[in-house]
Design a protein around this motif. Structure first.
Motif, mmCIF file in Angstrom:
data_model
loop_
_atom_site.group_PDB
_atom_site.id
_atom_site.type_symbol
_atom_site.label_atom_id
_atom_site.label_comp_id
_atom_site.label_asym_id
_atom_site.label_seq_id
_atom_site.Cartn_x
_atom_site.Cartn_y
_atom_site.Cartn_z
ATOM 1 N N UNK A 1 0.791 -1.237 0.000
ATOM 2 C CA UNK A 1 0.000 0.000 0.000
ATOM 3 C C UNK A 1 0.821 1.284 0.000
ATOM 4 N N UNK A 2 1.684 1.437 -0.955
ATOM 5 C CA UNK A 2 2.402 2.703 -1.107
ATOM 6 C C UNK A 2 1.422 3.786 -1.536
ATOM 7 N N UNK A 3 1.605 4.971 -1.000
ATOM 8 C CA UNK A 3 0.788 6.098 -1.438
ATOM 9 C C UNK A 3 1.181 6.499 -2.852
ATOM 10 N N UNK B 1 4.666 8.464 3.631
ATOM 11 C CA UNK B 1 5.835 7.952 4.348
ATOM 12 C C UNK B 1 6.366 6.646 3.755
ATOM 13 N N UNK B 2 5.539 5.951 3.001
ATOM 14 C CA UNK B 2 5.997 4.676 2.459
ATOM 15 C C UNK B 2 6.617 4.788 1.075
ATOM 16 N N UNK B 3 5.994 5.575 0.205
ATOM 17 C CA UNK B 3 6.564 5.613 -1.149
ATOM 18 C C UNK B 3 7.578 6.734 -1.309
ATOM 19 N N UNK B 4 7.364 7.846 -0.637
ATOM 20 C CA UNK B 4 8.300 8.980 -0.704
ATOM 21 C C UNK B 4 8.601 9.383 -2.150
ATOM 22 N N UNK B 5 7.575 9.282 -2.972
ATOM 23 C CA UNK B 5 7.727 9.700 -4.369
ATOM 24 C C UNK B 5 8.253 8.625 -5.294
ATOM 25 N N UNK B 6 8.598 7.480 -4.738
ATOM 26 C CA UNK B 6 9.140 6.415 -5.588
ATOM 27 C C UNK B 6 8.177 5.230 -5.624
ATOM 28 N N UNK B 7 8.388 4.385 -6.589
ATOM 29 C CA UNK B 7 7.560 3.176 -6.696
ATOM 30 C C UNK B 7 8.396 2.038 -7.249
ATOM 31 N N UNK B 8 7.957 0.817 -6.967
ATOM 32 C CA UNK B 8 8.632 -0.348 -7.529
ATOM 33 C C UNK B 8 8.085 -0.630 -8.926
ATOM 34 N N UNK C 1 10.348 -6.740 -3.633
ATOM 35 C CA UNK C 1 10.589 -5.333 -3.993
ATOM 36 C C UNK C 1 9.659 -4.377 -3.257
ATOM 37 N N UNK C 2 9.380 -4.655 -1.994
ATOM 38 C CA UNK C 2 8.607 -3.663 -1.244
ATOM 39 C C UNK C 2 9.400 -2.359 -1.255
ATOM 40 N N UNK C 3 8.778 -1.389 -1.843
ATOM 41 C CA UNK C 3 9.391 -0.102 -2.140
ATOM 42 C C UNK C 3 10.139 0.504 -0.950
ATOM 43 N N UNK C 4 9.438 0.691 0.137
ATOM 44 C CA UNK C 4 10.034 1.348 1.307
ATOM 45 C C UNK C 4 11.219 0.555 1.839
ATOM 46 N N UNK C 5 11.069 -0.759 1.849
ATOM 47 C CA UNK C 5 12.122 -1.600 2.404
ATOM 48 C C UNK C 5 13.382 -1.508 1.540
ATOM 49 N N UNK C 6 13.184 -1.490 0.218
ATOM 50 C CA UNK C 6 14.351 -1.335 -0.664
ATOM 51 C C UNK C 6 15.050 -0.001 -0.415
ATOM 52 N N UNK D 1 13.847 12.584 -15.231
ATOM 53 C CA UNK D 1 13.620 11.376 -16.043
ATOM 54 C C UNK D 1 12.901 10.313 -15.197
ATOM 55 N N UNK D 2 12.005 9.566 -15.842
ATOM 56 C CA UNK D 2 11.154 8.624 -15.103
ATOM 57 C C UNK D 2 11.963 7.629 -14.291
ATOM 58 N N UNK D 3 13.046 7.137 -14.861
ATOM 59 C CA UNK D 3 13.830 6.117 -14.165
ATOM 60 C C UNK D 3 14.423 6.678 -12.878
ATOM 61 N N UNK D 4 14.903 7.911 -12.977
ATOM 62 C CA UNK D 4 15.544 8.546 -11.813
ATOM 63 C C UNK D 4 14.514 8.790 -10.716
ATOM 64 N N UNK D 5 13.365 9.290 -11.161
ATOM 65 C CA UNK D 5 12.313 9.661 -10.219
ATOM 66 C C UNK D 5 11.880 8.485 -9.354
ATOM 67 N N UNK D 6 11.875 7.295 -9.914
ATOM 68 C CA UNK D 6 11.290 6.166 -9.179
ATOM 69 C C UNK D 6 12.304 5.277 -8.482
ATOM 70 N N UNK D 7 13.589 5.426 -8.777
ATOM 71 C CA UNK D 7 14.580 4.446 -8.297
ATOM 72 C C UNK D 7 14.581 4.330 -6.771
ATOM 73 N N UNK D 8 14.137 3.178 -6.231
ATOM 74 C CA UNK D 8 14.043 3.052 -4.773
ATOM 75 C C UNK D 8 15.392 2.855 -4.096
#
Lengths: 765, 254, 221
Positions: free
Chosen positions: A67-69, A89-96, A229-234, B127-134
């Motif tokens: 459940x990433x935002x 707080x979980x995704x922080x703008x990123x996603x898997x 690949x849980x986003x926050x954990x990575x 760039x999309x890749x940069x934006x999402x890289x966890x």
């Protein structure tokens, strides 16, 4: 807008060009280009974000249960892009990868499009379309017939993924069945949560409370971050790694995380408890534990010290096939970093049937390190403040729960349904504690013991690919009076439904609020980005429609979901509009550390102290202290079947999602290269996997690699579905679930230990 | 003018494929097309192993062979990055063969590769890749800063990876993707010296202008000469006619 | 006694039969097509015409036609082909003398040129060059068409260079060809097949004399 603008620009440009003689050459070139483009239809369309007004909606991802935002961007009536919500707080703008693939999931052409009723044999997959009205009328009638004859407890409700609340929690309690289960408990997290409740009295919850930012030593026991690949954990793991935290990975496979490790312990499968006991031995023998913490916050240390005396690294080395010096060194590395060190509780911990004890051993190490409640160790999750919808008292209380285990201690009485029956899964008799054991609900469908289960509602659970012993599940499905399946996709088990109810995906519906227990508790909202596609409906609507037809009107007093959500949000002074303005998330203050409790105990055990020695387990004769229990060895010619994740798919849910399927269309069976060479099997060959019972799955590609011990094979979970409706995923790869003809019930948590199956590789004929 | 670059930290990359899918969905790439390919790398034998990932993508060379060979100008350099106007591509596939990294591929007859998210960046995004890289393995920014970050990261991982190095500072005139390598470039199949070949760049820089130039020259020279030569020839024919006429008259007289 | 000839009405000489005229038309068409579709790749202001690869398709079509020419000769004018090839690669002392005076000829003056057969030395040289350079352009073209993937960057550049330089030579030869056609009003030979006898004698007196004095070789205007 943007497109129109471009067209105007071009026309104007041509006009000017023709008007001025000097522009002729340019105009000629422009015309030539237009002709060329017209001829080839190659005109590059503007990027989607220039194609019109962008509508932004806030949501939480449903591509896995984490459940990433997310921020969903829609142009016209089409969702174009999903990104992580920077405020979440979980995704922080990123996603898997999976979260990024959400758009593709929603527009998967294979989706279920209209409600259907079965016309052929159950399992034959023959259906005809039916109106929603007729479907609910018929289902309601059949549910009431089952309730009249057997009692409402004879209806089982299984649910998974983010909308399951409406069925496994809300509808189940209103209807009055204790037999509501989720695979996320006893097929996944139950051992680690029961161990936590028994040891610290605090459940781990959905989010392992690793205090990543300040961590100096991270121990992963089978957790394969990067493949999981849980986003926050990575994010947290790699940041901690980047900050120089020492990483110790216990895994018989050189996982992606093991490749980042400072110490990799390629342990013999099933012997983890021996390693943990040896670590405890070293920590105590070398006086490396946090004495002050142990004295203040624990009980049973003397018993523990006596218990582990014999479990030396040398003793463990013989069992785990690890170097005893490596065992000593890593124990010291943990101690050096303590209290900013912890063994990650992990998620899928149902391995060998003795899993709660293994997790207890891990938590004892975390305790000796002084990790619980200290910075850099394990913080205390806090649930956000948010009132439940003010419904009348339910017919039965105690919901199925998610990852955190309910109903709690053995001493707590199990809730009974309206006709006086408690759960049919054998809780308190077959196993001590824990949430509904989903796999144990199958047996009563066949045997009628302790009482029959005659009707089944399945929401988002891939029955045949998640519950072990799928052959037994099929047998059970044949015996039921009613099978209702709610899903987005025509998954394998959909063929076994009497009624198929197609759900609108997470981008097409409002849903229950997501209240996340976290270091900083927070609440996420789900807003629809587009209207439901085809003739699909949201889960909440289905639960309500059904409720209204079976006499549960009083629980569904709200007319619209907006009304329901606004009522709940009122308790935090918010509403849907304000939630949108707040960009979909509200964050509250947490109480993460011991210091936040002002000397009071945050531990929920009866004594308020961490139970190194568990009185409850000792009384139940299940072992007050963890012990190493050997597991059966694979017979000659067979390998232990282990399974796990790979980065782009969730369970057996996303294999058909076009963009994700393109990246990983099938799984591979990992086998040690030297062993494979001995068998005459090469990398890239296709083989069948066959277990001891003769069940086969495949053919599956061989990954012949140095990255795995010789005594096991590894398979990414979720592939090998036999579901003709899934045009891309059908029959691709091998199914680990199909090979799990047996499992070992954990007598404490009710978890199904699934790593006790052995397989051999059969070359493709 | 500032030049821009990506940071690709292969020590950090954990192979999660988020960038691959973000790139595909953000750029709405059709099925079968991707700009990034992630592959697992393993060295050693059990249990003495090392491993990681290659995150293969366009490296945006300063001396870009693909730009050098592109006949139509579909591939071009801008802001230090190798951008592309797909509408201009003739499908000649020269870039596919010229790239020392094997990056461009043909999809529906059009050369296809990362364009550094031109539209997104111009609209003010990352760039999309940069934006999402966890795993924070990717960054985008001014090349100087990216290079400094890469050097700092290499220093910080020397304890774990003694052979760690920056790749792309000078290679091919400097890459627009500065790579933090945990080990030698060969481990992730990167060429040690990806400099463009003289022949490759020379072809566009010399042979083609030569061809155009000489052709034009011959047309001009013959164009001028033609006027004179034709007049000469007509004069000759006229003389011949007069001689003939004179001859016939003479014969008639006889 | 030459007066007999002179008093006779003006005659036309059969320069090209139908078959070589067809072959020439195919060659000319295909080459122009190839040239245009090729040159747009080199001239960036028009290179957008190559977008989408349509010009590439036309180029390949042109290539097929171009390579068809020798086969056409085999079918419709085997003797003519043999003769053309033999002539193009054999030079007598008149030819050598002719080449020495080529600049005069270039400037439209034939008066002092040595007598020539059916092909003057310049034409021989032109044909020979076309045959040789065509071989290069065809081979390099076929490689670029079918084997480009396995060339590597260097191989590609080398092959493309060979193709480009061959194109350059053929184009210059074409410019010369068109130049002489214009200067010596030679087009009718290719369109009607006949040229005026008096003009033929200026350039190919040895050949005109060798022709039988009858139709269809020599006809009245």
């Amino acid at each position: 807008m943007a497109r129109v603008e471009l067209q105007i620009t071009r026309r104007n440009f041509l006009k000017t060009a023709f008007a001025g003689g000097g522009g002729m050459a340019l105009a000629g070139r422009e015309i030539g280009r237009a002709v060329a483009n017209g001829l080839t239809k190659l005109g590059t369309p503007p990027a989607w974000f220039h194609q019109g007004e962008i509508k932004t909606t806030y949501n939480y991802c449903d591509m896995c249960p984490w459940k990433c935002g997310i921020v969903v961007q829609t142009v016209g009536d089409r969702v174009r892009k999903i990104d992580g919500n920077p405020l979440d707080p979980k995704s922080r703008g990123m996603l898997c990868a999976r979260g990024q693939g959400g758009v593709s999931f929603v527009y998967d052409p294979d989706r279920l499009r209209a409600p259907m009723v079965r016309t052929g044999e159950r399992g034959a997959g023959k259906f005809q379309e039916i109106t929603w009205n007729d479907a609910f009328d018929q289902i309601a009638e059949k549910l009431q017939a089952v309730a009249a004859q057997y009692g409402p407890e004879s209806v089982a409700i299984l649910g998974h993924t983010t909308g399951d609340f409406w069925f496994t929690d809300y509808f189940a309690q209103a209807w009055g069945t204790p037999n509501a289960g989720k695979p996320s408990a006893t097929l996944c997290t139950s051992p680690r949560d029961e161990a936590a409740l028994l040891t610290t009295g605090v459940a781990i919850g959905g989010h392992e409370p690793m205090d990543w930012d300040a961590m100096r030593c991270i121990v992963l026991m089978g957790s394969h971050i990067g493949e999981d690949t849980r986003n926050t954990v990575m994010q947290d793991f790699m940041n901690a790694w980047g900050n120089g935290a020492k990483v110790i990975v216990i895994d018989p496979r050189f996982s992606s995380a093991a490749a980042k490790a400072d110490y990799w312990l390629p342990i013999k499968p099933g012997t983890d408890t021996a390693l943990l006991l040896a670590w405890i031995n070293v920590l105590i023998a070398e006086n490396l534990y946090n004495r002050e913490y142990v004295e203040q916050w624990t009980e049973g240390f003397e018993q523990l010290a006596a218990h582990v005396q014999e479990f030396t690294p040398e003793w463990a080395a013989a069992i785990t096939e690890l170097d005893p010096e490596l065992i000593r060194t890593t124990a010291r590395v943990i101690a050096e970093a303590a209290p900013a060190a912890a063994i990650m509780p992990g998620r899928h911990t149902t391995w060998y049937g003795n899993d709660t004890q293994r997790m207890r051993a891990a938590y004892i190490i975390n305790t000796l390190a002084g990790a619980w409640g200290n910075e850099g160790g394990l913080y205390f999750n806090k649930s956000p403040y948010l009132e439940a919808y003010p419904h009348p008292p339910f017919a039965i209380t105690g919901s199925a729960g998610g990852c955190s285990a309910e109903p709690g201690a053995e001493t707590a009485e199990l809730p009974a349904g309206p006709s006086g029956k408690i759960r049919a899964d054998g809780a308190r008799t077959k196993f001590l504690r824990g949430a509904t054991a989903i796999q144990e609900l199958i047996e009563p469908m066949i045997t009628g013991e302790p009482y029959p289960i005659k009707a089944l509602i399945v929401y988002g659970v891939n029955l045949l690919n998640s519950i072990p012993n799928p052959e037994r599940t099929l047998e059970a499905l044949k015996k039921l009076d009613l099978v209702v399946v709610i899903d987005v996709l025509p998954q394998e088990h959909v063929a076994w439904a009497d009624y198929v109810l197609p759900e609108a995906s997470y981008l097409e519906r409002y849903d229950e609020l997501s209240a996340v227990a976290y270091k900083t508790p927070f609440i996420q909202v789900r807003e629809p980005a587009i209207a439901p596609m085809y003739d699909t409906k949201p889960g909440w609507w289905m639960a309500r429609e059904l409720g209204m037809r079976v006499g549960l009107e009083k629980y569904f007093a709200w007319e619209t979901i907006e009304e329901y959500l606004n009522t709940r949000l009122m308790s935090i002074g918010s509403n849907l509009e304000k939630m949108h303005e707040a960009k979909g998330v509200v964050i509250q203050k947490g109480k993460p550390y011991l210091a936040d409790f002002n000397g009071a105990s945050p531990f929920g055990t009866p004594s308020g102290k961490i139970q190194l020695f568990s009185d409850e387990l000792a009384v139940a004769k299940l072992g007050g202290l963890p012990e190493y229990e050997p597991t059966a060895e694979p017979p000659e010619g067979y390998f232990r079947l282990t399974y796990g994740r790979q980065p782009v798919h969730t369970f057996a849910k996303t294999q058909n999602t076009p963009v994700l399927n393109e990246i990983t269309p099938e799984n591979e069976v990992w086998i040690n290269e030297d062993v494979a060479n001995g068998l005459g099997i090469r990398h890239g060959d296709r083989v069948w996997l066959e277990n001891e019972a003769g069940t086969r799955t495949g053919p599956v590609k061989v990954k012949s690699t140095q990255r795995i011990r010789p005594d096991l094979v590894f398979l990414a979970h979720g592939f090998g579905s036999v579901a003709p409706g899934l045009s891309r995923a059908n029959g691709k790869g091998a199914s680990d679930a199909r090979l799990m003809s047996q499992y070992k019930l954990d007598p404490i948590s009710g978890g199904a230990g699934m790593r006790i199956n052995f397989v051999r590789l059969v070359k493709e004929a | 003018m500032a030049t821009y670059a990506f940071l690709l930290d292969l020590a950090r990359c954990i192979g999660c494929q988020a960038c691959v899918v973000a790139c595909k969905t953000g750029n709405e790439l059709p099925l079968g097309t991707k700009y990034i390919t992630i592959s697992e790398r393993t060295q050693g034998t059990f249990p003495n192993l090392q491993g990681g990932f290659q995150n293969h993508r366009c490296y945006h060379c300063t001396d870009a062979s693909c730009v050098a060979v592109c006949p139509t100008g579909a591939l071009f350099k801008e802001d230090g990055l190798t951008r592309m106007d797909r509408a201009k591509c003739s499908g000649c596939t020269y870039c596919v063969d010229a790239c020392p990294f094997g990056v461009p591929v043909m999809v529906d007859g059009i050369s296809t590769k990362c364009d550094a998210c031109t539209a997104v960046v111009k609209a003010g995004g990352q760039p999309w890749c940069v934006k999402t890289c966890p795993s924070h393995a990717l960054m985008y920014g001014e090349r100087d800063q990216i290079l400094a970050e890469a050097q700092a990261r290499v220093e910080s991982i020397k304890a774990r990876y003694p052979n760690a190095q920056v790749y792309g500072e000078k290679e091919a005139g400097g890459l627009g993707v500065v790579v933090v390598l945990p080990d030698s470039p060969e481990v992730v199949d990167l060429p040690v010296d990806p400099q463009p070949k003289l022949l490759v760049t020379g072809w566009q820089k010399a042979v083609q202008p030569l061809t155009l130039g000489l052709t034009s020259l011959s047309v001009i020279v013959t164009g001028i000469a033609a006027v004179i030569a034709r007049r000469n020839h007509m004069q000759e024919l006229k003389t011949l006619h007069q001689a003939e006429t004179a001859g016939s008259e003479k014969a008639g007289e006889e | 006694m030459s007066t007999q000839v002179q008093t006779a009405p003006p005659r036309k000489i059969l320069r090209y039969r139908v078959a070589p005229r067809i072959n020439h038309a195919v060659l000319a068409t295909s080459f122009i097509l190839l040239l245009i579709t090729g040159l747009i790749l080199l001239w960036s202001p028009v290179s957008f015409l190559a977008a989408g690869g349509r010009s590439g398709v036309l180029h390949r079509l042109g290539a097929v036609l171009f390579m068809l020419v020798p086969i056409l000769y085999l079918i419709d004018d085997r003797r003519g082909a043999k003769e053309l090839l033999w002539d193009s690669f054999h030079y007598d002392k008149d030819d050598v003398a002719w080449l020495k005076h080529i600049l005069q000829y270039f400037m439209g003056r034939t008066a002092n040129m040595p007598p020539q057969g059916r092909l003057n030395a310049g034409q021989k040289f032109h044909h020979a060059s076309v045959v040789i350079v065509s071989a290069f352009i065809v081979v390099s073209g076929l490689v670029l068409w079918f084997a480009k993937g396995s060339l590597g960057a260097d191989g590609l550049a080398m092959t493309a260079t060979v193709h480009d330089i061959s194109m350059l030579i053929l184009t210059v030869l074409l410019v010369g060809h068109l130049y002489f056609t214009f200067v010596y009003k030679a087009l009718p030979g290719m369109t009607t097949g006949y040229i005026p006898e008096e003009e033929a004698r200026l350039e190919h007196s040895k050949w005109v004399d060798s022709l039988p004095d009858e139709a269809p070789y020599k006809v009245n205007e």
